[in-house]
Design an enzyme around this catalytic site. Structure first.
Site, PDB file in Angstrom:
ATOM      1  N   ARG A 268      -9.413   1.069   9.264  1.00  0.00           N
ATOM      2  CA  ARG A 268      -9.105  -0.316   9.652  1.00  0.00           C
ATOM      3  C   ARG A 268     -10.197  -0.925  10.517  1.00  0.00           C
ATOM      4  O   ARG A 268     -10.080  -2.083  10.913  1.00  0.00           O
ATOM      5  CB  ARG A 268      -7.778  -0.344  10.431  1.00  0.00           C
ATOM      6  CG  ARG A 268      -6.534  -0.552   9.546  1.00  0.00           C
ATOM      7  CD  ARG A 268      -5.314  -0.295  10.414  1.00  0.00           C
ATOM      8  NE  ARG A 268      -4.166  -1.113  10.145  1.00  0.00           N
ATOM      9  CZ  ARG A 268      -3.049  -0.644   9.565  1.00  0.00           C
ATOM     10  NH1 ARG A 268      -2.984   0.591   9.131  1.00  0.00           N
ATOM     11  NH2 ARG A 268      -2.004  -1.432   9.419  1.00  0.00           N
TER      12      ARG A 268
ATOM     13  N   LYS B 146       0.824  -1.217   0.000  1.00  0.00           N
ATOM     14  CA  LYS B 146       0.000   0.000   0.000  1.00  0.00           C
ATOM     15  C   LYS B 146       0.859   1.267   0.000  1.00  0.00           C
ATOM     16  O   LYS B 146       0.577   2.216  -0.722  1.00  0.00           O
ATOM     17  CB  LYS B 146      -0.950   0.029   1.213  1.00  0.00           C
ATOM     18  CG  LYS B 146      -1.912  -1.141   1.265  1.00  0.00           C
ATOM     19  CD  LYS B 146      -2.909  -1.025   2.413  1.00  0.00           C
ATOM     20  CE  LYS B 146      -2.306  -0.985   3.798  1.00  0.00           C
ATOM     21  NZ  LYS B 146      -1.653  -2.233   4.222  1.00  0.00           N
TER      22      LYS B 146
ATOM     23  N   ARG C 132      11.700  -2.295  11.856  1.00  0.00           N
ATOM     24  CA  ARG C 132      10.592  -1.793  12.665  1.00  0.00           C
ATOM     25  C   ARG C 132      10.265  -2.810  13.734  1.00  0.00           C
ATOM     26  O   ARG C 132      10.246  -4.013  13.463  1.00  0.00           O
ATOM     27  CB  ARG C 132       9.361  -1.590  11.760  1.00  0.00           C
ATOM     28  CG  ARG C 132       9.187  -0.173  11.292  1.00  0.00           C
ATOM     29  CD  ARG C 132       8.131  -0.053  10.231  1.00  0.00           C
ATOM     30  NE  ARG C 132       6.794  -0.509  10.613  1.00  0.00           N
ATOM     31  CZ  ARG C 132       5.713  -0.376   9.839  1.00  0.00           C
ATOM     32  NH1 ARG C 132       5.824   0.210   8.658  1.00  0.00           N
ATOM     33  NH2 ARG C 132       4.541  -0.820  10.233  1.00  0.00           N
TER      34      ARG C 132
ATOM     35  N   ARG D 283      -0.313  -9.037  13.500  1.00  0.00           N
ATOM     36  CA  ARG D 283      -0.899  -7.988  12.641  1.00  0.00           C
ATOM     37  C   ARG D 283      -1.765  -8.607  11.544  1.00  0.00           C
ATOM     38  O   ARG D 283      -2.804  -8.058  11.180  1.00  0.00           O
ATOM     39  CB  ARG D 283       0.217  -7.133  12.009  1.00  0.00           C
ATOM     40  CG  ARG D 283       0.904  -6.215  13.029  1.00  0.00           C
ATOM     41  CD  ARG D 283       2.232  -5.697  12.514  1.00  0.00           C
ATOM     42  NE  ARG D 283       2.093  -4.759  11.423  1.00  0.00           N
ATOM     43  CZ  ARG D 283       3.100  -4.435  10.597  1.00  0.00           C
ATOM     44  NH1 ARG D 283       4.291  -4.999  10.735  1.00  0.00           N
ATOM     45  NH2 ARG D 283       2.907  -3.553   9.649  1.00  0.00           N
TER      46      ARG D 283
ATOM     47  N   ARG E 203      11.979  -6.702   5.908  1.00  0.00           N
ATOM     48  CA  ARG E 203      12.000  -5.263   5.604  1.00  0.00           C
ATOM     49  C   ARG E 203      12.957  -4.514   6.538  1.00  0.00           C
ATOM     50  O   ARG E 203      12.975  -4.732   7.736  1.00  0.00           O
ATOM     51  CB  ARG E 203      10.579  -4.700   5.768  1.00  0.00           C
ATOM     52  CG  ARG E 203      10.453  -3.244   5.432  1.00  0.00           C
ATOM     53  CD  ARG E 203       9.024  -2.875   5.151  1.00  0.00           C
ATOM     54  NE  ARG E 203       8.179  -2.886   6.338  1.00  0.00           N
ATOM     55  CZ  ARG E 203       6.895  -2.516   6.313  1.00  0.00           C
ATOM     56  NH1 ARG E 203       6.323  -2.140   5.196  1.00  0.00           N
ATOM     57  NH2 ARG E 203       6.182  -2.553   7.427  1.00  0.00           N
TER      58      ARG E 203
HETATM   59  P1  AMP Z   1       1.021   0.491   9.068  1.00  0.00           P
HETATM   60  O1  AMP Z   1       2.286   1.244   8.866  1.00  0.00           O
HETATM   61  O2  AMP Z   1      -0.127   1.019   8.251  1.00  0.00           O
HETATM   62  O3  AMP Z   1       1.179  -1.004   8.916  1.00  0.00           O
HETATM   63  O4  AMP Z   1       0.592   0.734  10.593  1.00  0.00           O
HETATM   64  C1  AMP Z   1       1.431   0.350  11.656  1.00  0.00           C
HETATM   65  C2  AMP Z   1       0.619   0.229  12.938  1.00  0.00           C
HETATM   66  O5  AMP Z   1      -0.003   1.486  13.255  1.00  0.00           O
HETATM   67  C3  AMP Z   1      -0.557  -0.757  12.889  1.00  0.00           C
HETATM   68  O6  AMP Z   1      -0.143  -2.090  13.134  1.00  0.00           O
HETATM   69  C4  AMP Z   1      -1.447  -0.214  14.006  1.00  0.00           C
HETATM   70  O7  AMP Z   1      -0.934  -0.531  15.280  1.00  0.00           O
HETATM   71  C5  AMP Z   1      -1.293   1.292  13.817  1.00  0.00           C
HETATM   72  N1  AMP Z   1      -2.287   1.840  12.870  1.00  0.00           N
HETATM   73  C6  AMP Z   1      -2.035   2.409  11.652  1.00  0.00           C
HETATM   74  N2  AMP Z   1      -3.160   2.817  11.079  1.00  0.00           N
HETATM   75  C7  AMP Z   1      -4.167   2.489  11.943  1.00  0.00           C
HETATM   76  C8  AMP Z   1      -5.589   2.632  11.909  1.00  0.00           C
HETATM   77  N3  AMP Z   1      -6.212   3.198  10.860  1.00  0.00           N
HETATM   78  N4  AMP Z   1      -6.290   2.191  12.977  1.00  0.00           N
HETATM   79  C9  AMP Z   1      -5.693   1.630  14.040  1.00  0.00           C
HETATM   80  N5  AMP Z   1      -4.365   1.453  14.130  1.00  0.00           N
HETATM   81  C10 AMP Z   1      -3.607   1.877  13.094  1.00  0.00           C
END
Ligand code: AMP
Length: 214
Positions: free
Chosen positions: A88, A13, A160, A171, A127
């Site tokens: 989400r 994404k 990360r 996740r 990654r």
């Molecule tokens: P990402 O970089 O999009 O994979 O997000 C990393 C982490 O941020 C996720 O595993 C969640 O803990 C948190 N996170 C990101 N976006 C959201 C969202 N829209 N709602 C809830 N938690 C989020």
């Protein structure tokens, strides 16, 4: 135009969102990146969010919606957004739909990138990122020239916290249980949903996305 890039963590994404942002006059809004920035800056919101992120759990809706609302209102009606990693949950989807309509620019499409779980685990646990310039590498498919060192700025690469394998698996469970069902909300709202095979080269996936968007 407002687009939602949907799909499990590691589906591409962020990569595709950045390419689409360049091609169309849109702003990519990644809630994950906003949260990581807040955590780096040590804000109260960032520190609170970090506990959930490091465990692979979702950050509470109220935190996310406050943050997204601020960004959307600051930009106003000047062009649209590519939402990356948001919404989400069902509550986030309904709130986004309401905010977008209120601003006179409803959601035009949900683009879902699909990739097998084992490939996602391989991608995410391999990654690496540069804490200095933000460049991303892939241990197996796109490694840096010198192990552990950023090709762009020479800084040491890091992983990360939430890309460690056990957290990645959590996740993916969270995606399946809490996020994937959100697609039904968009179906009910009548927003077009497109599924795209994300297990191809970046260029091929991008070609499919731009063919859909026109
Ligand atoms: P990402 O970089 O999009 O994979 O997000 C990393 C982490 O941020 C996720 O595993 C969640 O803990 C948190 N996170 C990101 N976006 C959201 C969202 N829209 N709602 C809830 N938690 C989020």
């Amino acid at each position: 135009m407002n687009i939602i890039l949907f799909g499990p963590p590691g589906a591409g994404k962020g990569t595709q969102g950045s390419l689409l942002e360049e091609r169309y006059d849109l702003v990519r809004l990644s809630t994950g990146e906003l949260l990581r920035e807040a955590a780096r800056n040590g804000t109260a919101l960032g520190l609170q969010a970090r506990v959930f992120m490091d465990a692979g759990e979702l950050v509470p809706d109220a935190v996310i919606l406050g943050m997204v609302g601020e960004v959307m209102h600051a930009r106003g009606n000047r062009g649209g957004f590519i939402f990356d990693g948001f919404p989400r949950t069902g509550a986030q989807a309904l709130a986004l739909d309401a905010m977008a309509r209120e601003m006179g620019s409803p959601i035009d499409a949900v683009l879902v990138l699909t990739v097998d779980d084992e490939e996602l685990v391989r991608r995410l646990s391999g990654r690496l990122y540069c804490p200095n310039c933000g460049r991303i590498f892939q241990r197996y498919s796109d490694p840096p020239a010198k192990e552990g060192t950023c090709d762009t700025c020479g800084h040491a690469l890091d992983q990360r916290e939430d890309d460690r394998e056990d957290t990645v698996r959590r996740r993916l469970d969270v995606y399946r249980e809490q996020t994937a069902p959100v697609l039904q909300k968009f179906e009910k709202l009548g927003v077009p949903i497109h599924h795209i095979d994300g297990d191809r080269s970046v260029d091929d996936v991008n070609a499919s996305l731009t063919a859909i968007l026109g």
